[in-house]
Enzyme design. Sequence first.
Site, mmCIF file in Angstrom:
data_model
loop_
_atom_site.group_PDB
_atom_site.id
_atom_site.type_symbol
_atom_site.label_atom_id
_atom_site.label_comp_id
_atom_site.label_asym_id
_atom_site.label_seq_id
_atom_site.Cartn_x
_atom_site.Cartn_y
_atom_site.Cartn_z
ATOM 1 N N LYS A 151 0.799 -1.134 -0.108
ATOM 2 C CA LYS A 151 -0.118 0.059 0.029
ATOM 3 C C LYS A 151 0.914 1.255 -0.053
ATOM 4 O O LYS A 151 1.682 1.416 0.984
ATOM 5 C CB LYS A 151 -1.073 0.014 1.170
ATOM 6 C CG LYS A 151 -1.834 1.284 1.316
ATOM 7 C CD LYS A 151 -2.500 1.480 2.548
ATOM 8 C CE LYS A 151 -3.266 2.861 2.290
ATOM 9 N NZ LYS A 151 -2.396 3.811 2.229
ATOM 10 N N GLY A 156 3.205 5.320 13.398
ATOM 11 C CA GLY A 156 3.818 4.017 13.753
ATOM 12 C C GLY A 156 3.330 3.185 15.026
ATOM 13 O O GLY A 156 3.057 2.303 15.121
ATOM 14 N N GLU A 181 9.851 1.560 10.520
ATOM 15 C CA GLU A 181 11.087 2.403 10.420
ATOM 16 C C GLU A 181 10.456 3.887 10.442
ATOM 17 O O GLU A 181 9.673 4.322 9.633
ATOM 18 C CB GLU A 181 11.566 2.179 8.829
ATOM 19 C CG GLU A 181 12.923 2.946 8.801
ATOM 20 C CD GLU A 181 12.979 4.282 8.248
ATOM 21 O OE1 GLU A 181 13.007 5.086 9.155
ATOM 22 O OE2 GLU A 181 12.705 4.543 6.856
ATOM 23 N N CYS A 229 14.053 10.906 6.703
ATOM 24 C CA CYS A 229 14.058 10.424 8.045
ATOM 25 C C CYS A 229 15.189 10.768 8.817
ATOM 26 O O CYS A 229 15.387 11.045 10.002
ATOM 27 C CB CYS A 229 13.581 8.893 8.221
ATOM 28 S SG CYS A 229 14.408 7.993 7.315
ATOM 29 N N GLU A 260 9.981 16.443 14.899
ATOM 30 C CA GLU A 260 10.334 16.158 13.456
ATOM 31 C C GLU A 260 9.629 17.217 12.828
ATOM 32 O O GLU A 260 8.405 16.954 12.719
ATOM 33 C CB GLU A 260 10.209 14.476 13.077
ATOM 34 C CG GLU A 260 10.667 14.467 11.918
ATOM 35 C CD GLU A 260 10.487 13.021 11.565
ATOM 36 O OE1 GLU A 260 11.467 12.343 10.894
ATOM 37 O OE2 GLU A 260 9.697 12.373 11.787
#
Length: 497
Positions: A174, A233, A250, A284, A383
């Site tokens: 996906k 996540g 990840e 990332c 982030e």
Amino acid sequence: MLIDGELVPSSSGKTFENINPYTEESIGVTADGTKEDFERAILAARRAFDETDWSTNHAFRAKCLRQLNEGLTRHLDEIRPLLVSEVGTAVWLTRDTLLDVPVARLRDFADMAESYPYEQELPELDFRGVVSKRYQRREPMGVVAAIIPWNGPWGSGLGKIGAALAAGNTCTLKPSPDAPWSATIVGRIIKEETDIPSGVMNVVTSSDNLMGEVLTTHPDVDFIGFTGSAPNGRRVAAAASGTLKRMLLELGGKSPYIVLPSADIQAEAAMAAKLICTNAGQGCVARSRLLLPRERYEEGVEAAAAAMAEITYGDPADPNNYMNPLVSKHHRDNVLSHIEAARKDGNRIVHGGGIPASQPKGYFVEPTLIADVKPDDHIAQNEVFGPVLAVIAYDDIDDAVRIANNSDYGLSASVSAATNEEAIAVAERLRTGTVSINGGVWMHMDVPFGGYKQSGIGRQFGIQGFETYLETKVFGIATGTASESLAWGDPGEKKAS
């Protein structure tokens, strides 16, 4: 979409627009997959795993992955402008880690499929009167659901499906609705240019990110491979916990770029400014915190600002432009909200900080340098995923290490010093999965990639990454007459084997 060996539209007949982040216009449409489409793909993957020899025919898997590599390689010149159009990726990056390198890495996955030692003999055991031969076997997990992001769809996508298929799993992929064509291209080439059996690989697209929960909760999915933000996540992990699925997460980072007093402060600060603008900071491992010694802080800030002033940006298809737009208006608004939070914290906007006047179209944010940042400020802890560099002063080496480790994340870091030995001494104290020493490059197919803390669970790439997609089974085989020995029971009591 590719479902059970066929290229198909959505079962609802609906589509969604694929928007070019530079022109803000549609470049075409994508099938808008339904819950029923995802379920059909999962059941096809289940059937292919249970009823074919894909999981045990290592040589055939290697052959198919080489076919996929060759097919994608033949079409690279067609794929490249599509990647630039749908993600806004600067074209120069497509010749590196965002396209050409991931395609080439499929050959390495093919080699792993054939060369990996799936069985390992263990020492013979004499235990309680039974002598046994023992061995360990590594077997595929089963049905893998791969959920990938928009910022590096080829690297993340081929990294996951390459390892999953090489290890003998079947898979449903996906992609993000902001980068759907990168996945559907793979599906088409699998169908038209490889011998991968029906159901082994499926690609389902959707405008709704929440459709991923069909994959994370479905009982026929054995393993989740996810790349995305830490909040997403955590959502994936919570959804998958109901069936205790194995998973690879990840996630994000807030990686430090530590410049030690002995380093060339100006050169390193300029490099940090340039790196945060690579792919517009949408990475990332982006080093988004620049740590400078307090006694030379302003010198470093000035050098970083001067470097940012030289960053070229505009049409991502123009190789003279270094920085590209952000992927969407929604993401641009999110990046701008982080910059506004820095202003509210009293941080100093040294360069940039808004939408460039020179770009009337496109989801651009100026290269932005933010100084006078304290270690616990919003911009130092969150982030941003944009071209935004936070500059933090430190007093001594111990203080630099404390600031670097003061994060929920632990994905990557850079350390620069006059000597490698000095930089290594600091790098060894960092709680991160990867560290660049004086510009050293760690990223390659043979390196397990991942992070500490909330930067994720598990590793991608390398042998460790390949083994992430394998289960462990151990056999104990009685080998004949057992030796006579003390068994359980009363001391001195002997029992026949």
